[in-house]
Design a protein around this motif. Structure first.
Motif, PDB file in Angstrom:
ATOM      1  N   VAL A 221       0.849  -1.190   0.000  1.00 33.46           N
ATOM      2  CA  VAL A 221       0.000   0.000   0.000  1.00 33.46           C
ATOM      3  C   VAL A 221       0.885   1.240   0.000  1.00 33.46           C
ATOM      4  O   VAL A 221       2.066   1.170   0.345  1.00 33.46           O
ATOM      5  CB  VAL A 221      -0.936   0.034   1.227  1.00 33.46           C
ATOM      6  CG1 VAL A 221      -1.927  -1.111   1.164  1.00 33.46           C
ATOM      7  CG2 VAL A 221      -0.141  -0.003   2.534  1.00 33.46           C
ATOM      8  N   ARG A 222       0.308   2.363  -0.419  1.00 37.14           N
ATOM      9  CA  ARG A 222       1.029   3.630  -0.412  1.00 37.14           C
ATOM     10  C   ARG A 222       0.446   4.524   0.672  1.00 37.14           C
ATOM     11  O   ARG A 222      -0.739   4.852   0.652  1.00 37.14           O
ATOM     12  CB  ARG A 222       0.903   4.312  -1.780  1.00 37.14           C
ATOM     13  CG  ARG A 222       1.599   5.648  -1.878  1.00 37.14           C
ATOM     14  CD  ARG A 222       3.101   5.505  -1.749  1.00 37.14           C
ATOM     15  NE  ARG A 222       3.786   6.786  -1.917  1.00 37.14           N
ATOM     16  CZ  ARG A 222       5.054   6.973  -1.615  1.00 37.14           C
ATOM     17  NH1 ARG A 222       5.775   5.965  -1.125  1.00 37.14           N
ATOM     18  NH2 ARG A 222       5.619   8.151  -1.805  1.00 37.14           N
ATOM     19  N   LEU A 223       1.277   4.888   1.642  1.00 35.87           N
ATOM     20  CA  LEU A 223       0.844   5.736   2.750  1.00 35.87           C
ATOM     21  C   LEU A 223       1.733   6.976   2.769  1.00 35.87           C
ATOM     22  O   LEU A 223       2.898   6.900   3.146  1.00 35.87           O
ATOM     23  CB  LEU A 223       0.943   4.980   4.077  1.00 35.87           C
ATOM     24  CG  LEU A 223       0.162   3.650   4.156  1.00 35.87           C
ATOM     25  CD1 LEU A 223       0.501   2.905   5.446  1.00 35.87           C
ATOM     26  CD2 LEU A 223      -1.336   3.905   4.068  1.00 35.87           C
ATOM     27  N   ASN A 224       1.175   8.096   2.381  1.00 34.74           N
ATOM     28  CA  ASN A 224       1.989   9.297   2.181  1.00 34.74           C
ATOM     29  C   ASN A 224       2.386   9.993   3.482  1.00 34.74           C
ATOM     30  O   ASN A 224       3.374  10.718   3.525  1.00 34.74           O
ATOM     31  CB  ASN A 224       1.244  10.295   1.291  1.00 34.74           C
ATOM     32  CG  ASN A 224       1.110   9.779  -0.129  1.00 34.74           C
ATOM     33  OD1 ASN A 224       2.026   9.149  -0.649  1.00 34.74           O
ATOM     34  ND2 ASN A 224      -0.038  10.026  -0.746  1.00 34.74           N
ATOM     35  N   ASP A 225       1.592   9.802   4.531  1.00 34.10           N
ATOM     36  CA  ASP A 225       1.870  10.522   5.767  1.00 34.10           C
ATOM     37  C   ASP A 225       1.171   9.820   6.931  1.00 34.10           C
ATOM     38  O   ASP A 225       0.551   8.756   6.759  1.00 34.10           O
ATOM     39  CB  ASP A 225       1.413  11.984   5.678  1.00 34.10           C
ATOM     40  CG  ASP A 225      -0.047  12.113   5.239  1.00 34.10           C
ATOM     41  OD1 ASP A 225      -0.817  11.144   5.393  1.00 34.10           O
ATOM     42  OD2 ASP A 225      -0.424  13.192   4.738  1.00 34.10           O
ATOM     43  N   TYR A 226       1.279  10.435   8.106  1.00 31.97           N
ATOM     44  CA  TYR A 226       0.670   9.824   9.290  1.00 31.97           C
ATOM     45  C   TYR A 226      -0.839   9.694   9.133  1.00 31.97           C
ATOM     46  O   TYR A 226      -1.421   8.686   9.555  1.00 31.97           O
ATOM     47  CB  TYR A 226       0.974  10.639  10.552  1.00 31.97           C
ATOM     48  CG  TYR A 226       0.284  10.071  11.769  1.00 31.97           C
ATOM     49  CD1 TYR A 226       0.839   8.992  12.468  1.00 31.97           C
ATOM     50  CD2 TYR A 226      -0.947  10.564  12.216  1.00 31.97           C
ATOM     51  CE1 TYR A 226       0.201   8.432  13.560  1.00 31.97           C
ATOM     52  CE2 TYR A 226      -1.592  10.019  13.316  1.00 31.97           C
ATOM     53  CZ  TYR A 226      -1.022   8.957  13.982  1.00 31.97           C
ATOM     54  OH  TYR A 226      -1.666   8.392  15.053  1.00 31.97           O
ATOM     55  N   ASP A 227      -1.489  10.679   8.570  1.00 31.66           N
ATOM     56  CA  ASP A 227      -2.943  10.624   8.435  1.00 31.66           C
ATOM     57  C   ASP A 227      -3.362   9.411   7.617  1.00 31.66           C
ATOM     58  O   ASP A 227      -4.377   8.764   7.914  1.00 31.66           O
ATOM     59  CB  ASP A 227      -3.470  11.907   7.789  1.00 31.66           C
ATOM     60  CG  ASP A 227      -3.328  13.117   8.706  1.00 31.66           C
ATOM     61  OD1 ASP A 227      -3.182  12.910   9.933  1.00 31.66           O
ATOM     62  OD2 ASP A 227      -3.349  14.251   8.206  1.00 31.66           O
ATOM     63  N   ALA A 228      -2.590   9.092   6.583  1.00 30.41           N
ATOM     64  CA  ALA A 228      -2.895   7.914   5.767  1.00 30.41           C
ATOM     65  C   ALA A 228      -2.667   6.635   6.567  1.00 30.41           C
ATOM     66  O   ALA A 228      -3.446   5.683   6.483  1.00 30.41           O
ATOM     67  CB  ALA A 228      -2.040   7.916   4.500  1.00 30.41           C
TER      68      ALA A 228
END
Length: 648
Positions: free
Chosen positions: A28-35
């Motif tokens: 998965v792609r998680l760009n930042d903490y919120d993701a």
């Protein structure tokens, strides 16, 4: 809100490493903490399984199912898995310092990780000889020193259930708590110290010996060496000194494989809102939440040093001890934080090169009121985070930390409770700290703010709730058939969401502001006002040492009553009253202005030093006080009794 701290070297944090681990494991792609946060809520089972793998949980048998539930109340975690809490905390066994114990007298003792393991083995042998087995209740009335941790880990090794209280608790308070859980073994210190005075526990030892029917063994721990023999004590149970109870010939711990949710702790709530709740927490459930918070949100790792000022009667002791699972060195302190001088804890921090310091918002308030400045006298090159809890951290206290302790420091205000032995909202090494705010919700914690209609809102005040299951929910309340009291405590307001009882706001940037307890929220003219909204302004007045504000039923409405304890040079005259009213009116609203401002010499607090608004409210309404045994200073209630001003 202005930014008071910006994260740096983000990629070096364990939170960033965990994010990349999730990306690699699940493509998965998680760009930042919120993701990452959103993923942790949507994929609960995968998230908590990854936490266990990331922090190298050692399972005797693996789980057949990570999470199974039909509602929040029946959630089961890591079904089929067996492990041992103590083994996780004792995984490190080298000669690096594990525990450094300080007390007011200046005594310092140290234990390495190897020595800690040995001491636990010695104590475990004594517990087995005393007949302690899986499920046996063992209690400690002990100061925050190494002995408490050793005894707790020995209990966890065999599957006994541990509960602890601070030795400063009054006799009746101890009996009320301990008799309910029917302990077989009691560890108790010979005394304790506070503000330079030594308190002998001899009378408590004698009374507890006869007051607990199930008690068979009492181990007296000579923390202060106040007496040399037990023969003069009038005891009805078998009693030993610590050295006579343990078996030093046993040098190996045998860790019993236990279910992930095997009971580990019995904790008692502080009693701010009534009689203390008797809450049972599971071993794996507790540890997986703690390593997430300590390792990811606080970014603690092996060889760093954590110093959290706490007692064994506060859940922060349990939280702090779990840092051993990360190989972290702990500083333990017994006594007043301001003795022999108000900077005493900071002297220790400087000497021990502390990485993370934890304390109460109240202690920071005391420092600010005393106009303490450490900028030119104390240098903390390794100190990177200050944790605060116990009550909302006010904006002025953010300013005090930056101006007087260290400018480049993460201020990590955290909020949760004994109920969950952990946090709902806390710090985050990947996001900035905004002035007056808690940084955000913890991973895996579906925290929302509900309005009165049960709708999630942002930038509005409401009830702090959690809408999805999480591991550290209590297993149950002790002696609570069919979870009746458990359901009443958290699921009365909203049937499908955990209601914590905090009146709070979620900001647009994802932070949280805690206004105070929902059940002490003020309601003049039908408008809800959190008590912390007043406290954060009153804190700025040097004439006021501390205060408590409550609502009084009056003429078919509610009026605000403010009680103030003045500083040494403060005088409650008309000038100060007008100053208070103008401040609250101009900085908050006309509805925040109290109808009465009254002086008191003391304010009631729980044994964990939390202000007890509910008890004050009950006194002024001539109602029975539901939590008098939970108070540190019940005599303070006399200050609020039969005040003629309250009938005018």
């Amino acid at each position: 809100m202005s930014i008071v701290w910006q994260p740096h070297a983000i990629q070096d944090t364990q939170m960033a490493q965990f994010l990349h681990d999730v990306e690699a494991r699940f493509n998965v792609r998680l760009n930042d903490y919120d993701a990452l946060y959103a993923w942790s809520i949507e994929h609960k089972a995968l998230f908590w399984q990854t936490v266990a793998q990331f922090f190298k949980f050692k399972f005797f048998t693996p789980a057949t199912c990570i999470l199974k539930y039909t509602s929040l109340l029946d959630a089961k975690w890591f079904i089929g898995a067996t492990f041992n809490f103590a083994e996780q905390l004792l995984a490190r066994r080298d000669n690096y310092q594990a525990l450094i114990s300080y007390n007011e007298q200046g005594h310092v003792s140290t234990l390495s990780f190897a020595e800690l393991y040995q001491q636990v083995a010695h104590c475990l042998a004594g517990l087995k000889r005393a007949g302690v087995t899986k499920g046996t209740r063992v209690v400690g009335v002990l100061p925050n020193q190494a002995t408490a941790i050793i005894a707790m880990l020995a209990c966890a090794s065999i599957g006994a259930i541990w509960s602890s209280c601070s030795p400063e608790f009054g006799l009746q308070t101890l009996i009320d708590r301990l008799i309910v859980i029917e302990p077989l073994v009691l560890f108790i210190s010979d005394g304790y110290q506070y503000r330079g005075t030594l308190y002998d526990n001899r009378a408590k030892i004698e009374h507890l010996s006869g007051a607990l029917p199930t008690l068979k063994h009492m181990i007296v721990c000579p923390e202060l060496s106040l007496f040399e023999s037990l023969e003069s004590l009038k005891l009805t149970t078998t009693a030993y000194f610590w050295a006579d109870f343990i078996d030093t010939s046993v040098t190996t711990c045998t860790f019993t494989p236990l279910a992930f949710d095997h009971p580990l702790y019995i904790l008692f709530s502080s009693g701010t809102t009534g009689k203390p709740k008797c809450i049972v927490h599971g071993a794996g459930n507790t540890l997986i939440q703690h390593v997430k918070e300590l390792g990811l949100h606080t970014d603690l790792r092996a060889d760093e040093t954590l110093f959290f000022y706490t007692t064994c009667g506060w859940m922060m002791w349990n939280w702090m001890v779990s840092a051993l699972a990360l190989g972290v060195r702990l500083i333990l302190y017994d006594g007043s934080p301001a003795y022999p001088g108000i900077t005493h804890l900071f002297d220790i921090m400087k000497d021990e090169q502390v990485s993370v310091f934890g304390t109460s918002a109240k202690f920071l308030s005391t420092l600010a009121k005393a106009d303490v400045s450490l900028a030119n006298t104390h240098h903390f090159p390794k100190l990177r985070t200050i944790l605060t809890t116990g009550s909302p951290l006010l904006p002025t206290q953010f300013d005090f930390i930056v101006s007087n302790i260290k400018q480049t420091i993460q201020i990590s205000s955290i909020s949760g409770g004994t109920d969950i032995i952990s946090c709902f909202v806390l710090g985050n090494p990947l996001k900035p700290v905004y002035h007056g705010e808690i940084q955000g919700a913890g991973l895996g914690m579906a925290v929302q703010i509900f309005n009165q209609d049960g709708k999630a809102v942002v930038d509005e005040d409401g009830e702090l709730v959690c809408t999805e299951p999480f591991p550290s929910m209590p297993l149950y309340f002790w002696h609570d058939a069919h979870h009746k009291r458990y359901k009443a405590a958290y699921f009365t307001r909203f049937a499908h969401a955990w209601t914590q009882g905090d009146y709070a706001r979620k900001t647009y940037q994802g932070g949280f502001i805690i206004h105070g307890r929902s059940d002490t929220t003020l309601n003049p003219g039908g408008v809800r006002i959190g008590t912390a909204e007043l406290y954060r302004l009153l804190e700025t007045l040097p004439e006021i040492s501390e205060s408590v504000v409550v609502g009084q039923q009056w003429a078919d409405d509610v009026r605000i009553i403010l009680f103030v304890k003045l500083s040494a040079n403060g005088v409650l005259d008309e000038t100060l009253c007008q100053k208070i009213k103008y401040l609250l009116k101009s900085e908050a609203s006309p509805r925040h202005v109290p109808a009465k401002i009254l002086q008191v010499n003391d304010i009631p607090r729980t044994l964990n030093h939390k202000i007890v608004e509910q008890a004050v409210r009950e006194v002024i309404h001539h109602q029975p006080i539901t939590n008098v045994h939970a108070l540190l200073n019940p005599e303070a209630l006399s200050q609020f009794t039969a005040r003629p001003e309250l009938s005018e």
